[in-house]
Design a protein around this motif. Structure first.
Motif, PDB file in Angstrom:
ATOM      1  N   GLU A   1      -3.602  -2.344  19.347  1.00  0.00           N
ATOM      2  CA  GLU A   1      -3.097  -3.469  18.805  1.00  0.00           C
ATOM      3  C   GLU A   1      -2.029  -3.371  18.472  1.00  0.00           C
ATOM      4  O   GLU A   1      -1.648  -2.332  17.854  1.00  0.00           O
ATOM      5  CB  GLU A   1      -3.256  -5.177  18.445  1.00  0.00           C
ATOM      6  N   ALA A   2      -0.581  -4.291  18.771  1.00  0.00           N
ATOM      7  CA  ALA A   2       0.290  -3.730  17.928  1.00  0.00           C
ATOM      8  C   ALA A   2       0.364  -3.312  16.472  1.00  0.00           C
ATOM      9  O   ALA A   2      -0.142  -4.729  15.787  1.00  0.00           O
ATOM     10  CB  ALA A   2       1.645  -4.290  18.142  1.00  0.00           C
ATOM     11  N   PRO A   3       1.362  -2.935  15.391  1.00  0.00           N
ATOM     12  CA  PRO A   3       0.575  -2.934  14.289  1.00  0.00           C
ATOM     13  C   PRO A   3       2.015  -3.994  13.343  1.00  0.00           C
ATOM     14  O   PRO A   3       2.752  -4.278  14.067  1.00  0.00           O
ATOM     15  CB  PRO A   3       0.975  -1.454  13.249  1.00  0.00           C
ATOM     16  N   VAL A   4       1.499  -4.416  11.972  1.00  0.00           N
ATOM     17  CA  VAL A   4       2.690  -4.547  11.216  1.00  0.00           C
ATOM     18  C   VAL A   4       3.151  -3.915  10.491  1.00  0.00           C
ATOM     19  O   VAL A   4       2.573  -2.600  10.109  1.00  0.00           O
ATOM     20  CB  VAL A   4       1.764  -5.870  10.585  1.00  0.00           C
ATOM     21  N   ALA A   5       4.794  -3.904  10.655  1.00  0.00           N
ATOM     22  CA  ALA A   5       5.254  -2.275  10.100  1.00  0.00           C
ATOM     23  C   ALA A   5       5.529  -2.791   9.243  1.00  0.00           C
ATOM     24  O   ALA A   5       6.445  -4.023   8.494  1.00  0.00           O
ATOM     25  CB  ALA A   5       6.388  -1.991  11.015  1.00  0.00           C
ATOM     26  N   ILE A   6       6.034  -2.377   7.714  1.00  0.00           N
ATOM     27  CA  ILE A   6       5.688  -2.438   6.359  1.00  0.00           C
ATOM     28  C   ILE A   6       6.939  -1.440   5.400  1.00  0.00           C
ATOM     29  O   ILE A   6       6.121  -0.343   5.578  1.00  0.00           O
ATOM     30  CB  ILE A   6       4.592  -2.606   5.070  1.00  0.00           C
ATOM     31  N   LEU A   7       8.428  -1.670   6.040  1.00  0.00           N
ATOM     32  CA  LEU A   7       9.280  -0.948   5.342  1.00  0.00           C
ATOM     33  C   LEU A   7       9.383  -0.833   3.572  1.00  0.00           C
ATOM     34  O   LEU A   7       9.555  -1.532   3.074  1.00  0.00           O
ATOM     35  CB  LEU A   7      10.543  -1.328   6.088  1.00  0.00           C
ATOM     36  N   GLY A   8       8.520   0.266   3.111  1.00  0.00           N
ATOM     37  CA  GLY A   8       8.710   0.513   1.441  1.00  0.00           C
ATOM     38  C   GLY A   8       7.325   0.293   1.717  1.00  0.00           C
ATOM     39  O   GLY A   8       6.578  -0.208   0.135  1.00  0.00           O
ATOM     40  N   GLY A   9       5.945   0.758   2.196  1.00  0.00           N
ATOM     41  CA  GLY A   9       4.827  -0.131   2.466  1.00  0.00           C
ATOM     42  C   GLY A   9       3.645   0.597   1.361  1.00  0.00           C
ATOM     43  O   GLY A   9       3.311   0.554   0.828  1.00  0.00           O
ATOM     44  N   SER A  10       4.634   1.462   0.800  1.00  0.00           N
ATOM     45  CA  SER A  10       3.958   2.437   0.124  1.00  0.00           C
ATOM     46  C   SER A  10       4.550   2.322  -2.006  1.00  0.00           C
ATOM     47  O   SER A  10       3.562   2.354  -2.656  1.00  0.00           O
ATOM     48  CB  SER A  10       4.259   4.104  -0.122  1.00  0.00           C
ATOM     49  N   GLY A  11       5.287   1.102  -1.771  1.00  0.00           N
ATOM     50  CA  GLY A  11       5.419   0.537  -2.727  1.00  0.00           C
ATOM     51  C   GLY A  11       4.855  -0.555  -3.813  1.00  0.00           C
ATOM     52  O   GLY A  11       4.054  -0.667  -2.888  1.00  0.00           O
TER      53      GLY A  11
ATOM     54  N   ASP B   1       7.907   4.714   4.745  1.00  0.00           N
ATOM     55  CA  ASP B   1       8.631   5.059   3.169  1.00  0.00           C
ATOM     56  C   ASP B   1       9.078   5.966   3.605  1.00  0.00           C
ATOM     57  O   ASP B   1       8.612   6.924   4.098  1.00  0.00           O
ATOM     58  CB  ASP B   1       6.668   4.721   2.373  1.00  0.00           C
ATOM     59  N   ASN B   2      10.116   6.410   2.698  1.00  0.00           N
ATOM     60  CA  ASN B   2      10.624   7.706   2.375  1.00  0.00           C
ATOM     61  C   ASN B   2      10.118   8.699   1.220  1.00  0.00           C
ATOM     62  O   ASN B   2      10.225   9.871   0.512  1.00  0.00           O
ATOM     63  CB  ASN B   2      12.475   7.552   2.489  1.00  0.00           C
ATOM     64  N   LEU B   3       8.948   7.816   0.494  1.00  0.00           N
ATOM     65  CA  LEU B   3       8.335   8.139  -0.646  1.00  0.00           C
ATOM     66  C   LEU B   3       8.761   8.730  -1.258  1.00  0.00           C
ATOM     67  O   LEU B   3       9.093   9.515  -2.512  1.00  0.00           O
ATOM     68  CB  LEU B   3       7.262   9.418  -0.752  1.00  0.00           C
ATOM     69  N   SER B   4      10.297   8.064  -1.878  1.00  0.00           N
ATOM     70  CA  SER B   4      11.398   8.601  -2.907  1.00  0.00           C
ATOM     71  C   SER B   4      11.070   8.144  -4.217  1.00  0.00           C
ATOM     72  O   SER B   4      11.069   8.913  -5.211  1.00  0.00           O
ATOM     73  CB  SER B   4      12.745   8.178  -2.755  1.00  0.00           C
ATOM     74  N   ARG B   5      10.427   7.356  -4.255  1.00  0.00           N
ATOM     75  CA  ARG B   5       9.652   6.837  -6.160  1.00  0.00           C
ATOM     76  C   ARG B   5       8.435   7.276  -6.578  1.00  0.00           C
ATOM     77  O   ARG B   5       7.722   7.665  -5.816  1.00  0.00           O
ATOM     78  CB  ARG B   5       9.524   4.794  -5.832  1.00  0.00           C
ATOM     79  N   PRO B   6       8.494   7.517  -7.913  1.00  0.00           N
ATOM     80  CA  PRO B   6       7.529   8.922  -8.684  1.00  0.00           C
ATOM     81  C   PRO B   6       6.461   8.159  -8.436  1.00  0.00           C
ATOM     82  O   PRO B   6       6.411   6.325  -8.414  1.00  0.00           O
ATOM     83  CB  PRO B   6       7.864   9.176  -9.329  1.00  0.00           C
ATOM     84  N   GLY B   7       5.150   8.138  -7.849  1.00  0.00           N
ATOM     85  CA  GLY B   7       3.569   7.915  -8.350  1.00  0.00           C
ATOM     86  C   GLY B   7       3.546   6.740  -7.119  1.00  0.00           C
ATOM     87  O   GLY B   7       2.480   6.464  -6.892  1.00  0.00           O
TER      88      GLY B   7
END
Length: 355
Positions: free
Chosen positions: A8-18, A39-45
């Protein structure tokens, strides 16, 4: 990492690794909802958050390393989403003052790209946007008096309930302008294009998976500094008051908005801990001293541009609309975060996520 395909279609979370994004993703995935983290993974951690999600949820999770500024990449990723939570942002006022062009591109142009991707999909994809209390500016009309450890509004209604959504918008600092303009674009796309959008204007969210810094995530930053024996710098006199909200309650609000999006599209809601979870910086530091059994080293510096002496969200609109309320008291929540930080941030870092 990509699964073979979703049923099924997913829910998209922009910034989902934050911080908020990973907690929201975990909540949805735990209920069997497929999630696409962008996510662009720009934030450390944040790669640690992805590793945690991947280990816990496996093929229900898909991850795309992409930037909201890249519209050509973003559009096809979002075209088949069942819903979009837009939490990707440049989040620090200080960074926006130093790099206003980048702040503009990420927060405003990036949000425009998200909205256009949803509109041009030809489907009515819900878009729920993470806005900020900074859209209300410095609140110069809210007069306060200083008490021993906090600022208190002179207006009895604001003392009792906080700042509501009828408060006039007053963008201040490049961050306030970029987030505020994005906030208004999100609301207008419901009017102009009948897109089911909504805005949550957040106060201070805290909790597990927060990589707090001096510029953003101050509750976690204060705790980490105390647990590590580092001094804490207070900008201003420390009597500034905020309502702090545990991330579990924030996630419940985001999911509640999505569940009711057809009924509430085109609306903005304040999201915070409310008057019951209002604390000054001095009050929080005193509580942290008790939790850590340490004498904390405190330094004071000049007040920061655009800092509000008092902001407590009036959440009655959200409560009435969604039957939502903040369940975690601020003292319990800060204790919960301290316990998580002791286990996960004061030990060697776990294995990092590899795409």
């Amino acid at each position: 990492m990509r699964p073979d395909g979703f049923r099924e279609a997913p829910v998209a979370i922009l910034g989902g690794s934050g911080f908020i994004g990973s907690n929201l993703a975990d909540s949805l995935l735990s209920d069997g909802v497929p999630v696409l983290v962008i996510d662009n993974l720009s934030r450390p951690g944040v790669d640690q958050n992805l590793a945690w999600l991947a280990q816990k949820h496996g093929n229900q999770l898909a991850v795309e390393t992409a930037d909201v500024r890249d519209e050509d990449v973003l559009a096809p990723l979002l075209a088949h989403a069942r819903a979009i939570f837009h939490l990707a942002a440049q989040t620090a006022v200080t960074t926006s003052l130093a790099q206003p062009s980048e702040d503009f591109d990420i927060n405003l142009r990036g949000t425009f790209n998200v909205l256009e991707a949803a509109r041009l999909s030809g489907r009515r994809i819900p878009v729920i946007f993470a806005s900020t209390n900074k859209v209300y500016g410095g609140l110069p009309d809210v007069t306060v008096r200083e008490e021993d450890d906090r600022c208190v509004p002179c207006d009895a209604g604001i003392r009792a309930n906080g700042i509501d959504e009828a408060c006039g918008l007053d963008f201040c600092t490049p961050y306030g302008c970029s987030k505020g303009a994005a906030d208004q674009y999100v609301l207008d796309y419901a009017k102009s294009y009948n897109l089911p959008t909504a805005v949550l204007r957040m106060s201070c969210i805290y909790g597990p998976r927060q990589f707090g810094t001096e510029d953003q995530g101050w509750v976690a930053h204060f705790l980490l500094s105390a647990l590590s024996g580092r001094p804490i710098t207070i900008y201003g006199n420390g009597k500034q008051v905020r309502d702090i909200l545990h991330v579990s309650d924030a996630v419940a609000a985001y999911r509640g908005v999505l569940a009711r999006i057809d009924d509430i599209k085109g609306q903005a809601f304040n999201l915070g801990g409310g008057p019951g979870n209002a604390v000054s910086l001095r009050m929080l530091i005193e509580e942290i001293g008790k939790l850590t059994a340490r004498n904390l080293a405190i330094r004071y510096d000049r007040e920061r541009t655009g800092d509000q002496p008092f902001f407590v969200a009036d959440t009655r609109k959200l409560e009435a609309t969604l039957d939502w309320k903040a369940h975690v008291s601020w003292r319990d929540g800060v204790r919960d975060l301290a316990d998580w930080l002791r286990r996960h941030r004061l030990e060697p870092e776990p294995a990092r996520y590899v795409a």
